[in-house]
Design a protein around this motif. Sequence first.
Motif, short mmCIF file in Angstrom:
data_model
loop_
_atom_site.label_atom_id
_atom_site.label_comp_id
_atom_site.label_asym_id
_atom_site.label_seq_id
_atom_site.Cartn_x
_atom_site.Cartn_y
_atom_site.Cartn_z
N TRP A 159 77.16 17.33 39.98
CA TRP A 159 77.52 17.25 41.44
C TRP A 159 78.70 16.45 41.72
O TRP A 159 79.46 16.98 42.60
CB TRP A 159 76.43 16.59 42.07
CG TRP A 159 76.47 16.43 43.57
CD1 TRP A 159 76.62 15.55 44.33
CD2 TRP A 159 76.46 17.46 44.48
NE1 TRP A 159 76.58 15.70 45.67
CE2 TRP A 159 76.54 17.00 45.80
CE3 TRP A 159 76.35 19.07 44.31
CZ2 TRP A 159 76.81 17.76 46.95
CZ3 TRP A 159 76.36 19.90 45.51
CH2 TRP A 159 76.69 19.27 46.70
N TYR A 162 81.38 19.06 41.30
CA TYR A 162 81.73 20.24 42.60
C TYR A 162 82.27 19.31 43.72
O TYR A 162 83.10 20.08 44.53
CB TYR A 162 80.17 20.60 42.81
CG TYR A 162 80.41 21.43 44.06
CD1 TYR A 162 80.85 22.77 43.81
CD2 TYR A 162 79.41 21.35 45.28
CE1 TYR A 162 80.80 23.76 44.86
CE2 TYR A 162 79.44 22.12 46.11
CZ TYR A 162 80.11 23.58 45.89
OH TYR A 162 80.14 24.52 46.82
N TYR A 165 85.90 19.27 43.29
CA TYR A 165 86.54 20.65 43.34
C TYR A 165 86.92 20.88 44.58
O TYR A 165 87.80 21.44 45.03
CB TYR A 165 85.49 21.57 42.73
CG TYR A 165 85.85 23.16 42.88
CD1 TYR A 165 86.77 23.58 41.74
CD2 TYR A 165 85.28 23.85 43.68
CE1 TYR A 165 87.14 25.14 42.05
CE2 TYR A 165 85.67 25.28 43.78
CZ TYR A 165 86.15 25.93 42.94
OH TYR A 165 86.77 27.05 43.06
N CYS A 201 74.60 23.58 37.26
CA CYS A 201 75.49 24.35 38.41
C CYS A 201 74.62 25.64 38.57
O CYS A 201 74.78 25.99 39.69
CB CYS A 201 76.69 24.56 37.46
SG CYS A 201 77.67 23.14 37.48
N LEU A 206 75.82 26.87 42.37
CA LEU A 206 77.20 26.68 42.85
C LEU A 206 77.63 27.68 42.42
O LEU A 206 77.50 28.61 41.64
CB LEU A 206 77.28 25.14 41.97
CG LEU A 206 76.64 23.94 42.34
CD1 LEU A 206 76.96 22.96 41.50
CD2 LEU A 206 76.54 23.62 43.91
N PHE A 210 83.65 27.77 40.90
CA PHE A 210 83.69 26.55 40.64
C PHE A 210 83.20 26.17 39.00
O PHE A 210 83.96 25.42 38.05
CB PHE A 210 82.57 25.78 41.45
CG PHE A 210 82.13 24.51 40.64
CD1 PHE A 210 83.04 23.41 40.52
CD2 PHE A 210 80.96 24.36 40.65
CE1 PHE A 210 82.60 22.17 40.13
CE2 PHE A 210 80.30 23.14 39.88
CZ PHE A 210 81.10 22.26 39.85
N ARG A 211 82.10 26.94 38.79
CA ARG A 211 81.66 27.03 37.40
C ARG A 211 82.58 27.49 36.12
O ARG A 211 82.69 26.67 35.15
CB ARG A 211 80.48 28.16 37.15
CG ARG A 211 79.21 27.43 37.84
CD ARG A 211 78.17 28.27 37.60
NE ARG A 211 77.35 28.97 38.73
CZ ARG A 211 76.35 29.82 38.56
NH1 ARG A 211 75.89 30.34 37.34
NH2 ARG A 211 75.81 30.49 39.72
#
Length: 506
Positions: A159, A162, A165, A201, A206, A210-211
């Motif tokens: 988290w 994320y 990001y 993730c 998500l 992002f991953r």
Amino acid sequence: MGTKLGSETLPAKQRQAYEAMKQSPVTVLQIGEGNFLRGFFDWMIHRCQEQGLFHGSVALTQPRPTGRAKINTLQSQDGLYTLVTRGLENGERVENKEILSVFSTVFDPYSDWQQLISLAESPDLRFVVSNTTEAGLVYNPEPLVEGEPIQSFPGKIAWLLYRRYLALGGSGSADNGLIFLPCELLERNGDELKRCVLQYCADWSLPEPFREWVSTHNRFLNSLVDRIVTGYPAGDQAEAWFSEWGYEDAMLTTAEPYHFWAIEADSKLDEELPLQQAGLNVRWVEDLRPYQLRKVRILNGAHTLMTPLALLHGEEYVRDVMENPQFGAFVREAVAEEIVPTVAMPQEELMAYAEAVYERFLNPFINHRLADIAMNSISKFRTRLLPTLLYYVDRGESLPPRIVKSLAALLRYYQVVRESDGFTGRTLDGTPYTVRDDAASLELLAGSWSSKRPLAEIVPLLLSHKEIWGSDLSAIEGLTDGVTVFIREMEASHVDNNAEIGRGQL
């Protein structure tokens, strides 16, 4: 109650350095408030600061709600604490006291979740170091509830990444990625942290870009840490020090002089985290496995080699074993002549490491109980010493006599009977002891020993349990005879106090 450690108690020069540190940007997030990181990583950062090599600061938080008490105590001491390093160094007894001041921020994430998020979103943050124990670096499914603290350590990291990001533009820039330095005692700990983070993730759906950023622009480094941090001293030692120093420190901790950290990464990272530049025993390595093998075979292997034999003869501490002329020689000879030749590293480097291990074993300030090391000795032998034995078997060479004798001592130590409160064995002079190990393995060994057969028939039965050893060791030529002979010698040795302990050939 005397004066409590705090910024006001620092000498003028150190207080000036402390104030400068407090104004430095947070470049390191530390998840783990326990003794180990404070006596290992934070001490290293302190050394870097002293030499003007590190200009950031550390934000400290705990991985579990139960760590709040230590966080509160550190807050009350302005993030300061004392480390006393004591033991043997190059044969000399040393004792060194330092007040460490590396934490610019100390907080509880369970009562201030937003502060943790804000740190993650800061472009100054570069490193995340952790020690959440092996039980903390695991994947435990949990729901994502916006605004509420995430319980698991890898879940928190997922988290935080994320939020980073999103806050830094979602551009996927490599410049915005973080470098993770897990210090949990797990092989490939960086790989495991990355795996868990990516699982969270996926669980929380998500976004895929992002991953991809997590995988390609963040570095999860495998590392191997090695230092005994003994924590708050026992007895009246702390009070004696407080009287001498003129202040009290509830977060006082102690450590041995030895330290080693191998990190699987390019040595260019030392420009950002200047541990080698500071003269610390840190290696940036291409492959961690030789260093892991060195530690398991020599340090851990020596522990397992000595423990059953020494316990059967009434010894209590590791230091006692190394100070005993016969036992000490047995350990040193086994390492030099039987273990070191099986490890694919420069022999001179391995012997230097072994000498450092012996100094650690002889540390007069550490009472390392053999009974504690003896826990789960079967699996420890299988991991630490059996591969060395099999090295010689696979090459058709003579069996290593001291390791065979250690195996014989292990089997004799596991000559146990089940009682109401567990499995009990007896030393060579008849003193009872409790064996702590896997119940199924103990049942098998107790059953083999309880048979009315002669020893020459019991030993192959003990060695044949594939469930315990992974293969039938009784099939190894000469092993059954060697083990049998040595068990008989042990049983006779306590009668003759002048008997040589385990140094002859098979």
